[in-house]
Design a protein around this motif. Structure first.
Motif, short mmCIF file in Angstrom:
data_model
loop_
_atom_site.label_atom_id
_atom_site.label_comp_id
_atom_site.label_asym_id
_atom_site.label_seq_id
_atom_site.Cartn_x
_atom_site.Cartn_y
_atom_site.Cartn_z
N MET A 11 27.95 38.58 46.36
CA MET A 11 28.38 39.97 46.15
C MET A 11 29.87 40.13 46.43
SD MET A 11 25.11 42.02 47.69
CE MET A 11 25.83 43.62 47.45
N LEU A 12 30.36 39.46 47.45
CA LEU A 12 31.79 39.51 47.76
C LEU A 12 32.62 38.91 46.62
CD1 LEU A 12 33.95 40.22 49.86
CD2 LEU A 12 33.64 37.93 50.80
N THR A 13 32.15 37.82 46.07
CA THR A 13 32.83 37.18 44.94
C THR A 13 32.88 38.11 43.74
OG1 THR A 13 32.12 35.01 45.70
CG2 THR A 13 32.83 35.18 43.41
N ILE A 14 31.77 38.77 43.45
CA ILE A 14 31.71 39.70 42.31
C ILE A 14 32.67 40.86 42.52
CG2 ILE A 14 30.23 41.35 41.13
CD1 ILE A 14 27.94 39.31 41.49
N VAL A 15 32.70 41.42 43.71
CA VAL A 15 33.59 42.55 44.01
C VAL A 15 35.05 42.12 43.87
CG1 VAL A 15 34.40 44.07 45.86
CG2 VAL A 15 31.96 43.82 45.44
N LEU A 16 35.41 40.97 44.43
CA LEU A 16 36.80 40.50 44.34
C LEU A 16 37.19 40.21 42.90
CD1 LEU A 16 37.07 38.23 47.49
CD2 LEU A 16 38.13 40.46 47.10
N PHE A 17 36.27 39.61 42.13
CA PHE A 17 36.55 39.34 40.72
C PHE A 17 36.75 40.65 39.97
CE2 PHE A 17 35.24 38.71 36.33
CZ PHE A 17 36.12 37.72 35.96
N PHE A 18 35.88 41.63 40.23
CA PHE A 18 35.98 42.92 39.54
C PHE A 18 37.29 43.62 39.86
CE2 PHE A 18 35.06 47.45 38.99
CZ PHE A 18 34.64 47.43 37.66
N GLN A 19 37.72 43.57 41.11
CA GLN A 19 38.96 44.22 41.50
C GLN A 19 40.18 43.55 40.86
OE1 GLN A 19 38.90 44.11 45.76
NE2 GLN A 19 37.78 46.04 45.92
N ASN A 20 40.09 42.25 40.60
CA ASN A 20 41.22 41.50 40.05
C ASN A 20 40.95 41.01 38.63
OD1 ASN A 20 42.90 41.51 42.44
ND2 ASN A 20 41.27 40.27 43.34
N ARG A 21 40.07 41.70 37.90
CA ARG A 21 39.65 41.21 36.58
C ARG A 21 40.81 41.09 35.60
NH1 ARG A 21 37.79 46.33 37.30
NH2 ARG A 21 38.28 47.87 35.71
N TYR A 22 41.75 42.02 35.62
CA TYR A 22 42.86 41.96 34.67
C TYR A 22 43.83 40.84 35.03
CZ TYR A 22 41.01 46.37 33.10
OH TYR A 22 40.17 47.34 32.62
N ARG A 23 44.03 40.61 36.30
CA ARG A 23 44.88 39.52 36.75
C ARG A 23 44.27 38.18 36.35
NH1 ARG A 23 46.58 40.17 42.71
NH2 ARG A 23 47.52 41.96 41.73
N VAL A 24 42.96 38.05 36.52
CA VAL A 24 42.25 36.82 36.13
C VAL A 24 42.31 36.65 34.62
CG1 VAL A 24 39.99 35.70 36.04
CG2 VAL A 24 40.73 36.84 38.14
N LEU A 25 42.06 37.73 33.87
CA LEU A 25 42.10 37.66 32.41
C LEU A 25 43.49 37.28 31.91
CD1 LEU A 25 40.26 38.10 29.97
CD2 LEU A 25 41.05 40.45 29.92
N ASN A 26 44.54 37.85 32.50
CA ASN A 26 45.90 37.49 32.10
C ASN A 26 46.21 36.03 32.40
OD1 ASN A 26 46.64 39.94 31.02
ND2 ASN A 26 47.44 40.71 32.96
N PHE A 27 45.71 35.54 33.54
CA PHE A 27 45.93 34.14 33.89
C PHE A 27 45.21 33.22 32.90
CE2 PHE A 27 44.51 30.29 36.06
CZ PHE A 27 45.73 29.74 36.38
N VAL A 28 43.97 33.53 32.59
CA VAL A 28 43.18 32.68 31.69
C VAL A 28 43.75 32.71 30.28
CG1 VAL A 28 40.92 32.42 30.59
CG2 VAL A 28 41.07 32.85 33.04
N LEU A 29 44.05 33.90 29.77
CA LEU A 29 44.58 33.99 28.41
C LEU A 29 46.04 33.58 28.32
CD1 LEU A 29 42.83 37.20 27.07
CD2 LEU A 29 42.26 34.81 26.64
N GLY A 30 46.68 33.37 29.45
CA GLY A 30 48.04 32.86 29.45
C GLY A 30 48.11 31.38 29.11
N GLN A 31 46.97 30.71 29.16
CA GLN A 31 46.90 29.29 28.80
C GLN A 31 46.79 29.20 27.27
OE1 GLN A 31 47.26 27.33 31.50
NE2 GLN A 31 47.18 29.23 32.65
#
Length: 57
Positions: A11-31
């Motif tokens: 649950m903690l992982t899901i919450v942290l991912f949700f809060q930072n979803r755009y940062r994660v998406l920008n990092f992934v699509l930056g490749q």
């Protein structure tokens, strides 16, 4: 107890991912390679392909 710990960490992982979803998406699509595959995958879906390729009026 082990199951409870796994549930809390999940649950903690899901919450942290949700809060930072755009940062994660920008990092992934930056490749470059991942962005290339993602665009090819999206363009196979007719709805998105029509939206991107329709002429501008």
């Amino acid at each position: 107890m082990r199951r409870f710990t796994f549930l809390i960490l999940g649950m903690l992982t899901i919450v942290l991912f949700f809060q930072n979803r755009y940062r994660v998406l920008n990092f992934v699509l930056g490749q470059d390679r991942i962005r290339h595959y993602f665009i090819h995958w999206i363009m196979r879906i007719p709805f998105f392909r029509n939206k991107f390729t329709q002429p501008a009026y």
